[in-house]
Write a protein that holds these residues in place. Structure first.
Motif, PDB file in Angstrom:
ATOM      1  N   SER A 157       9.053  51.471  41.475  1.00 54.19           N
ATOM      2  CA  SER A 157      10.227  50.591  41.584  1.00 54.19           C
ATOM      3  C   SER A 157      10.200  49.828  42.909  1.00 54.19           C
ATOM      4  O   SER A 157      10.545  48.646  42.958  1.00 54.19           O
ATOM      5  CB  SER A 157      11.525  51.406  41.502  1.00 54.19           C
ATOM      6  N   TYR A 167      15.908  41.709  37.666  1.00 55.27           N
ATOM      7  CA  TYR A 167      15.767  43.159  37.913  1.00 55.27           C
ATOM      8  C   TYR A 167      17.076  43.830  38.317  1.00 55.27           C
ATOM      9  O   TYR A 167      17.343  44.952  37.931  1.00 55.27           O
ATOM     10  CB  TYR A 167      14.699  43.390  38.989  1.00 55.27           C
ATOM     11  N   LEU A 168      17.878  43.113  39.112  1.00 55.24           N
ATOM     12  CA  LEU A 168      19.129  43.699  39.586  1.00 55.24           C
ATOM     13  C   LEU A 168      20.198  42.609  39.566  1.00 55.24           C
ATOM     14  O   LEU A 168      19.951  41.493  40.046  1.00 55.24           O
ATOM     15  CB  LEU A 168      18.984  44.176  41.035  1.00 55.24           C
ATOM     16  N   TYR A 202      17.446  50.107  41.367  1.00 60.86           N
ATOM     17  CA  TYR A 202      16.694  49.609  40.218  1.00 60.86           C
ATOM     18  C   TYR A 202      16.166  50.782  39.378  1.00 60.86           C
ATOM     19  O   TYR A 202      16.251  50.770  38.143  1.00 60.86           O
ATOM     20  CB  TYR A 202      15.557  48.730  40.737  1.00 60.86           C
TER      21      TYR A 202
END
Ligand code: SAM
Length: 263
Positions: free
Chosen positions: A200, A223-224, A255
């Motif tokens: 990650s 991703y976030l 994440y």
């Protein structure tokens, strides 16, 4: 030895005896050390190192140089020559602790080799490499600096990093176009900050720096989401180069948690 330097193997051979001695001094080899040299070439570091050690493993990809090494110092039973690509080697086969890895690394593979070795950090006591000075500057850069990036964060998260000294092109044959520098990397027992998942961290750092002028909000959009970035304690309008290593670890942990939650 009549060997034409091969560009594809990043061959610049050290000839300056003062520089060679300085490198041996900072390696400070002790008889019982398990040292592995990547890219011994014609043996500029190998021969003086061998004087201090009971065993020395060297990894060389160029079969002509392997043959020449065997002919010159190969009869010394303390020297173990591996004809191999260091990028493909499993370093665990050398032992599970306290390895000391050194080398005047070929410039063209320096970043992949550093990442490869990072995955064996639990077996490694320290690493001392000669690299392009610009790469050493990137490894040691702190946030806010233009050299700060993926290499700085990934290495500083797992290692103490120290830039030791600069070597000018005239110490080599053929001379490279740029300065080199010696860096010492000492793997930490645990990552510098509490990290849940290495993969990650790799993803978040890679994406954050893929377009370094973008805000973190935009660079990590896939991703976030913004609220996760804020929950990690980070202002989404920051750029990657302004975040500390600890901030990347927080984003990576978030994440990773998010990935677990969606399983
Ligand atoms: N240590 C010698 C010196 O300081 O003079 C040679 C250094 S030269 C910069 C890099 C050496 O790494 C060369 O001998 C080259 O053939 C070797 N090399 C290049 N790629 C390699 C790889 N993937 N695995 C192992 N050795 C490699």
């Amino acid at each position: 030895m009549n060997h034409r330097p091969r560009k594809r193997f990043g061959q610049n051979f050290l000839h300056d005896t003062t520089v060679i001695q300085h490198i041996i001094d900072v390696i400070h080899p002790q008889e019982q050390d398990h040292i592995i040299e990547i890219g011994p070439g014609k043996g500029a570091l190998t021969t003086p190192l061998l004087r201090h050690l009971q065993q020395l493993d060297v990894i060389e990809i160029d079969s002509d140089l392997v043959a020449a090494l065997k002919a010159s110092i190969g009869q010394d039973s303390r020297l173990i020559i591996h004809e191999a690509d260091a990028l493909k080697l499993n370093f665990e086969t050398f032992g599970h602790s306290d390895l000391r890895i050194i080398g005047n690394l070929p410039y063209n593979i320096s970043t992949p080799i550093l990442f490869h070795l990072l995955s064996y950090r639990d077996c490694i006591k320290d690493m001392l490499f000669m690299l392009q000075k610009e790469v050493v500057d990137r490894i040691c850069a702190s946030s806010g600096n233009k050299q700060y990036g993926r290499l700085s964060i990934m290495l500083q998260c797992y290692c103490d990093v120290e830039s030791l000294f600069v070597i000018t092109p005239d110490a080599f044959t053929p001379s490279p176009k740029v300065d080199s520098a010696i860096v010492k990397l000492t793997p930490l027992r645990e990552p510098r900050y509490e990290l849940s998942d290495h993969e990650s961290l790799k993803v978040i750092v890679r994406e954050a720096f893929s377009q370094r002028r973008k805000t973190i909000r935009n660079a990590l959009r896939k991703y976030l989401d913004e609220s996760s970035i804020i929950e990690s304690g980070i202002a989404p309008e920051n750029r990657a180069e302004n975040l500390e290593v600890a901030d990347f670890v927080k984003l990576a942990n978030h994440y990773h948690q998010q990935k677990i939650n969606t399983l």
